[in-house]
Write a protein that holds these residues in place. Structure first.
Motif, PDB file in Angstrom:
ATOM      1  N   GLN A   3       0.817  -1.212   0.000  1.00  0.00           N
ATOM      2  CA  GLN A   3       0.000   0.000   0.000  1.00  0.00           C
ATOM      3  C   GLN A   3       0.851   1.262   0.000  1.00  0.00           C
ATOM      4  O   GLN A   3       0.416   2.305  -0.455  1.00  0.00           O
ATOM      5  CB  GLN A   3      -0.893   0.029   1.245  1.00  0.00           C
ATOM      6  N   GLU A 257     -14.951   1.044  -5.556  1.00  0.00           N
ATOM      7  CA  GLU A 257     -14.611  -0.165  -4.803  1.00  0.00           C
ATOM      8  C   GLU A 257     -13.419  -0.811  -5.497  1.00  0.00           C
ATOM      9  O   GLU A 257     -12.991  -0.355  -6.550  1.00  0.00           O
ATOM     10  CB  GLU A 257     -15.815  -1.110  -4.751  1.00  0.00           C
ATOM     11  N   TYR A 258     -12.885  -1.902  -4.914  1.00  0.00           N
ATOM     12  CA  TYR A 258     -11.674  -2.465  -5.524  1.00  0.00           C
ATOM     13  C   TYR A 258     -11.934  -3.063  -6.906  1.00  0.00           C
ATOM     14  O   TYR A 258     -11.038  -3.151  -7.732  1.00  0.00           O
ATOM     15  CB  TYR A 258     -11.002  -3.489  -4.595  1.00  0.00           C
TER      16      TYR A 258
END
Length: 474
Positions: A3, A257-258
Motif C-alpha cells: 500500500q 470499490e476495488y
C-alpha cells in the motif's frame, strides 16, 4: 507493504514528516518532542495455530505509541499488509487523534498478518483467541492498560472473542468488559458504535462547509446540501459516510470499490447500489451509471467533495494533480501522501485531515469504555425523568394557553434521550468543537498553511503539556 510502496518514505516516516512540520510551531524542547514522536512499546509475536491438519505460525503485533495517558487505545487489523512500520504509524496517529478530540487515551494499534478470506470462522476464532492470550501474557491488553477495537478486517465478532478470552483469563476483574470496545451491544457494546466513524466524517465535513470564508475561497456555497460527493470504499466507514451525506442533501455522484468505480452526475442511490452489488458481486454495471474499470481513475472525476475511505496512499504525487474535488475529507488513515498534500496546498484545496476526521470511532469507543466502567447504560438514569419533566411542562403550557398539542407533537416533545441519542449528540459536539479548535490554530498561527499541520500542532500541544507536567523534562 504494497500500500505504501509507491512512496519513497515508509508510512511511519510520512507521519514523522507531518509531525516535524508542525513541531516547529510549538514551544516544546527537543527532548519532549522526541518523546512524543517515539513509539514507547512494541510487541512482535509469532504463535502457532492448528489450521486443519497443519500448524501455521502467525505473525502479529501490538504497538503502544504513547503512555502520556492510560489506557492506550487503538484498533486491531487483520490483513496481509500488516507489518511493524504500518502498525507503528497507525499507533502514532491514534495518539494524535485522541489528543485532538480530547479523549484521554494514549495511542496504540494491533495487527495480525493473515488473509481473513482463507480461514473459516472457527479458524479465525482460534487465531483471535490465541492473539489475545499473547497480549494478556505480555500485559498489552486490559481496561487500564490497553484497549483494542475493530479495524480493517475485524468487527464486533472478533471483539466478542477477545473480551471472552480476556474475561476467562482474568475472572476476578470486575471491569473486564472494558478491555476492548466495538463489542456487540449484548456484551457491553454501545449503540451507535458501528456507524460512529462514518457519522463523525459527515459531522466534520459539514462543520468545514459551514465556514463562509473558506467556502468562498473554494468557489462553493456553504452547507453540504447539493454538493456532489464521491466516496471511495463501501466498507463500514465509507458506507455510513455516504449514507449520511445522502441524508444531508448531498448528491452522491461516484462510488469506488476495488473491482472498479461507477459515476453518475445526477446522483446514485446508495441502497440500490448496495443491493446491486449484493446480487451481482460488483458495483459495476449499475443501471444509469458510467463504469470506470480502473478504480483509481474514479477519484479523478468531477465532484465538490471527495471522501477516500479505503486504503493508505491512494492519492499521491502521481495523481493528485488530476483530482477535481475542492474538499478532500480523509475518512481512511493516511489516504494522502505528503506529496499530494503539497500539490493540494499549492492549488488551495481544503484537505480535512484523517487525524481529526476519522476520530469518530475512537470518540464513541471512549463512550463505550466509560459505560463499561460505570456499569450502567446511557439514558437509564435520566430518560424517564426527562419524559416526566417534559410532560409536566407541556401540561402547564396547555392549561395556560387552553391549546392542546396533537398526539404526534406530544410524542416528539415528550421523548427522553435513548443511549444512541446521547452517543450521537456527544459525537456531534466533539467533532464540532475539535474542528473549531484546529481551524483557529490554522487561521491564527503565522506560517501554518493547512489544516493537517494545525491538527498536528493541536495534538503536540496537548500531549506535550501532559509530559511537561510529569516534571521529567526541562
Amino acid at each position: 507493504m504494497s500500500q505504501h510502496s509507491n512512496t519513497t518514505q515508509s508510512f511511519f516516516q510520512g507521519v514523522g514528516r507531518n509531525f516535524d512540520k508542525a513541531a516547529k510551531f510549538t514551544k516544546f524542547s527537543s527532548g519532549i518532542l522526541e518523546q512524543i514522536k517515539a513509539c514507547n512499546s512494541i510487541l512482535r509475536v509469532r504463535f502457532p495455530v492448528k489450521i486443519g491438519d497443519n500448524v501455521e505460525v502467525i505473525e502479529a503485533y501490538r504497538v503502544q505509541h504513547s503512555h502520556h495517558k492510560l489506557p492506550c487505545k487503538g484498533g486491531i487489523r487483520f490483513s496481509m499488509e500488516v507489518d511493524q512500520d504500518e502498525v507503528m504509524a497507525l499507533a502514532s496517529l491514534m495518539t494524535y487523534k485522541c489528543a485532538i478530540v480530547n479523549v484521554p487515551f494514549g495511542g496504540a494499534k494491533g495487527g495480525v498478518k493473515i488473509d481473513t478470506k482463507k480461514y473459516t470462522e472457527y479458524e479465525l476464532e482460534k487465531i483471535t483467541r490465541r492473539y489475545t492470550t499473547e497480549l494478556v501474557k505480555k500485559n498489552f491488553i486490559g481496561p487500564g492498560t490497553d484497549v483494542p477495537a475493530p479495524d480493517y478486517g475485524t468487527s464486533a465478532r472478533e471483539m466478542s472473542w477477545i473480551v471472552d478470552t480476556y474475561t476467562t483469563l482474568n475472572p476476578n476483574d470486575i471491569n473486564a468488559q472494558a478491555c476492548v470496545t466495538g463489542k456487540p451491544v449484548s456484551q457491553g457494546g454501545v449503540r451507535g458504535r458501528t456507524e460512529a466513524t462514518g457519522l463523525g466524517v459527515f459531522f466534520g465535513v459539514r462543520e468545514a462547509c459551514k465556514n463562509e470564508e473558506d467556502m468562498q475561497r473554494l468557489g462553493l456555497t456553504t452547507g453540504v446540501e447539493g454538493k456532489k460527493v464521491i466516496v471511495q470504499g463501501l466498507g463500514n466507514v465509507g458506507y455510513h459516510a455516504a449514507k449520511y451525506f445522502e441524508e444531508g442533501g448531498s448528491i452522491l455522484v461516484g462510488l469506488i470499490e476495488y473491482e472498479g468505480a461507477i459515476y453518475n452526475e445526477s446522483g446514485l442511490d446508495l441502497e440500490e447500489v448496495v443491493a446491486h452489488r449484493k446480487s451481482t458481486g460488483s458495483i459495476l454495471n449499475f443501471p444509469g451509471a458510467t463504469n470506470i474499470e480502473d478504480p483509481s481513475k474514479g477519484l479523478e472525476y468531477p465532484c465538490d467533495i471527495l471522501i477516500p475511505a479505503a486504503l493508505e496512499s491512494v492519492i499521491n504525487g502521481f495523481n493528485a494533480d488530476r483530482i477535481q474535488a475542492q474538499i478532500i475529507g480523509e475518512a481512511a488513515n493516511g489516504p494522502l501522501t505528503p506529496d499530494a498534500d503539497e500539490i493540494f496546498n499549492r492549488k488551495g484545496k481544503l484537505v480535512i485531515p484523517d487525524i481529526y476526521l476519522n476520530a469518530g470511532g475512537v470518540t464513541v469507543s471512549y463512550f463505550e469504555w466509560l459505560k463499561n466502567l460505570s456499569h450502567v447504560r446511557y439514558g437509564r438514569l435520566e430518560k424517564r425523568f426527562s419524559e416526566n419533566m417534559f410532560a409536566e411542562i407541556l401540561n402547564i403550557i396547555e392549561s395556560m394557553t387552553n391549546q392542546k398539542v396533537s398526539k404526534l407533537e406530544r410524542k416528539i416533545i415528550l421523548r427522553g434521550p435513548d443511549e444512541v441519542d446521547l452517543v450521537y449528540s456527544g459525537l456531534e459536539d466533539t467533532m464540532i468543537g475539535s474542528y473549531q479548535e484546529i481551524h483557529q490554530i490554522w487561521k491564527n498561527t503565522e506560517g501554518v498553511e493547512d489544516l493537517r499541520t494545525a491538527a498536528f500542532i493541536c495534538a503536540i500541544n496537548k500531549v506535550g503539556e501532559s509530559y511537561k507536567e510529569l516534571g521529567i523534562f526541562p
